[in-house]
Structures are given as structure tokens and as C-alpha cells.
Write an enzyme that holds these catalytic residues in place. Structure first.
Site, mmCIF file in Angstrom:
data_model
loop_
_atom_site.group_PDB
_atom_site.id
_atom_site.type_symbol
_atom_site.label_atom_id
_atom_site.label_comp_id
_atom_site.label_asym_id
_atom_site.label_seq_id
_atom_site.Cartn_x
_atom_site.Cartn_y
_atom_site.Cartn_z
ATOM 1 N N GLU A 83 -48.436 -48.883 58.454
ATOM 2 C CA GLU A 83 -48.286 -47.862 59.716
ATOM 3 C C GLU A 83 -47.045 -47.298 59.451
ATOM 4 O O GLU A 83 -46.048 -48.145 59.542
ATOM 5 C CB GLU A 83 -48.764 -48.390 60.898
ATOM 6 C CG GLU A 83 -50.270 -48.870 61.019
ATOM 7 C CD GLU A 83 -51.373 -48.025 60.818
ATOM 8 O OE1 GLU A 83 -50.971 -46.810 60.843
ATOM 9 O OE2 GLU A 83 -52.385 -48.484 60.591
ATOM 10 N N ARG A 93 -61.189 -47.048 73.391
ATOM 11 C CA ARG A 93 -62.341 -46.744 73.248
ATOM 12 C C ARG A 93 -63.439 -47.899 73.874
ATOM 13 O O ARG A 93 -64.239 -47.571 74.281
ATOM 14 C CB ARG A 93 -62.942 -46.359 71.803
ATOM 15 C CG ARG A 93 -64.194 -46.165 71.303
ATOM 16 C CD ARG A 93 -64.189 -45.890 69.642
ATOM 17 N NE ARG A 93 -63.971 -47.033 69.050
ATOM 18 C CZ ARG A 93 -64.677 -48.317 68.902
ATOM 19 N NH1 ARG A 93 -65.930 -48.241 69.193
ATOM 20 N NH2 ARG A 93 -64.140 -49.299 68.022
ATOM 21 N N CYS A 146 -53.227 -52.319 69.045
ATOM 22 C CA CYS A 146 -52.537 -52.291 67.973
ATOM 23 C C CYS A 146 -51.294 -51.227 67.874
ATOM 24 O O CYS A 146 -50.203 -51.737 67.711
ATOM 25 C CB CYS A 146 -53.152 -52.307 66.447
ATOM 26 S SG CYS A 146 -54.063 -53.814 66.046
ATOM 27 N N HIS A 169 -52.413 -52.849 59.090
ATOM 28 C CA HIS A 169 -53.647 -52.922 59.444
ATOM 29 C C HIS A 169 -54.769 -53.246 57.929
ATOM 30 O O HIS A 169 -54.287 -52.994 57.041
ATOM 31 C CB HIS A 169 -54.286 -51.469 59.725
ATOM 32 C CG HIS A 169 -54.367 -51.408 61.326
ATOM 33 N ND1 HIS A 169 -54.041 -50.185 61.958
ATOM 34 C CD2 HIS A 169 -54.985 -52.235 62.184
ATOM 35 C CE1 HIS A 169 -54.079 -50.653 63.201
ATOM 36 N NE2 HIS A 169 -54.729 -51.765 63.509
HETATM 37 N N1 PCA Z 1 -57.072 -54.649 65.824
HETATM 38 C C1 PCA Z 1 -57.026 -53.746 67.217
HETATM 39 C C2 PCA Z 1 -56.240 -54.558 68.063
HETATM 40 C C3 PCA Z 1 -56.485 -55.970 67.629
HETATM 41 C C4 PCA Z 1 -56.647 -55.943 66.197
HETATM 42 O O1 PCA Z 1 -56.856 -56.840 65.274
HETATM 43 C C5 PCA Z 1 -56.482 -52.318 66.732
HETATM 44 O O2 PCA Z 1 -56.647 -51.791 65.801
HETATM 45 O O3 PCA Z 1 -55.852 -51.700 67.564
#
Ligand code: PCA
Length: 217
Positions: A83, A93, A146, A169
């Protein structure tokens, strides 16, 4: 003797009805490992607005890491995505694991609109691709827990520039994706291998490379 510098690596607990979260499944394997003379400390964060951030804040204060990488699951993504930016908004959501569903609330009242990750994300993506692992820069971490954790962590680290931080991610694990036909996944071993590679790049790269990761859409 100088203490060994620390890498704080975090994963999340499962959420949204899943029984695993591949971020924690991957991250927990690296706890205690040495990467380029840095010791990895792995911790699991709750998928809960504010609680996740306060646990991370405390861990950063306690461990005083040289580098922080938080990892989360991103259903639908096919690559390891680093990111670029955390934004000052919570817009959920679905409810988090404590039933909270904030809409258009700031992560930090009076905080700036956004913070950029301070890890060399482009060099990390380059080294992952060279090793045969699909990877990309992402320009949005979403608006759920996240992004909340990424923004809050970068807000904290803006006071301690010697510690750098970012967010990764990762795709679903194959066993999760097999229940959602058409959804991409990545084997856990590939994620773990990728984590080792990108952390080595992060600790040995002071300045990111100047290479386009731009998009036209
Ligand atoms: N993904 C979520 C929150 C926890 C996770 O593993 C997100 O992308 O916000």
C-alpha cells in the site's frame, strides 16, 4: 553489545465469517526469525476498529522497532500488494468483529487527510517480481480496519522518523478461494517466501527506486 533491531510484523484475526485469516497464518511463521540482522516479532491484531490500533500503538511503544509491516487479507486481489497510502477515514461495508460499523468517521480527529507509507515499496515490488512472485503497488488500502491501522500507525510514526512503516495486502488462501469460484488466491508458502524477500529489501534499502507504478485509471 548493541541490541538487535526489531521488525514488528502484524497479521489479523479472521473476520467476515472466515475461519482463517491468511495474514496471520503467514506472519506467525516468521516470529523470532532473523532477517538481515533484524529480529522479527510477530503479533496478531483483532479485526476491530480502535482496538487494533491501540494494540499496535502499544506494541510499537514497547518494542521500539526499526520497521513495522502490517499484513491483511484482501479478497479479490491476485498479487502481494504494497500500500502506498493510508487515508483518514473509516467507512465500513461490514461490521467489524465487535459489531462496529463506522461510516465516514475520521481515524484520528484533526489528523491530516492522508499519510504515505515510508517503506521502499517500489524496490520491494521489484524484488518480489524478480523472484517470480506476483506483486504490485496499491493506491488504496480500502476504508475498513486495514486502512484504519495503516493510517493510525503512520500518524504515530510521523513522530519517530527513524522507524519506517507500511502495509501489505495479500490474496485469500487457496482453501478460502475454493469456496468462492473465480476468486484469486496465493499459496501460504509463496506469501511467506515473499515476506522474507520484501523485509530484506526494506531493511537494506534507505531510499526507494524511481520507477513508475502509475495507473491511467
Ligand atoms: N483485512 C481487512 C481487515 C483485516 C484484514 O485482514 C481490510 O482489508 O481492511
Amino acid at each position: 553489545m548493541k541490541p538487535v533491531p526489531l521488525i514488528l510484523l502484524t497479521g489479523f484475526e479472521p473476520f467476515g465469517g472466515e475461519v482463517i485469516n491468511p495474514s496471520w497464518e503467514a506472519v506467525k511463521n516468521l516470529d523470532g526469525e532473523l532477517i538481515c540482522r533484524h529480529r522479527i516479532k510477530a503479533i496478531k491484531l483483532p479485526c476491530v476498529f480502535h482496538d487494533a490500533l491501540s494494540q499496535l500503538t502499544e506494541a510499537i511503544e514497547y518494542h521500539q522497532p526499526a520497521l513495522v509491516l502490517c499484513v491483511g487479507q484482501a479478497s479479490g486481489r491476485s498479487e502481494l500488494t504494497l500500500e502506498r497510502i493510508g487515508i483518514n477515514i473509516d467507512d465500513a461495508r461490514i461490521a467489524d468483529n465487535r459489531g462496529q460499523q463506522p461510516i465516514d468517521e475520521p481515524v484520528i480527529a484533526e489528523g491530516p487527510a492522508a499519510y504515505f507509507a515510508t517503506l521502499p515499496i517500489k524496490a520491494m515490488v521489484r524484488d518480489l517480481r524478480e523472484a517470480g512472485i506476483p506483486a504490485a503497488v496499491s493506491n488504496t488500502a480500502g476504508t475498513f480496519v486495514c486502512n484504519h491501522v495503516l493510517y493510525g500507525m503512520l500518524h504515530q510514526l510521523s513522530q519517530t522518523p527513524e522507524c519506517r512503516g507500511g502495509f501489505l495486502h495479500i490474496p485469500l488462501a487457496p482453501e478460502q478461494a475454493s469456496r468462492l469460484p473465480g476468486t484469486p488466491s496465493m499459496a501460504l508458502e509463496t506469501v511467506i517466501h515473499g515476506l522474507r524477500l520484501m523485509l530484506a529489501t526494506a531493511v537494506t534499502t534507505a531510499t526507494d527506486i524511481h520507477e513508475s507504478a502509475g495507473l491511467t485509471h
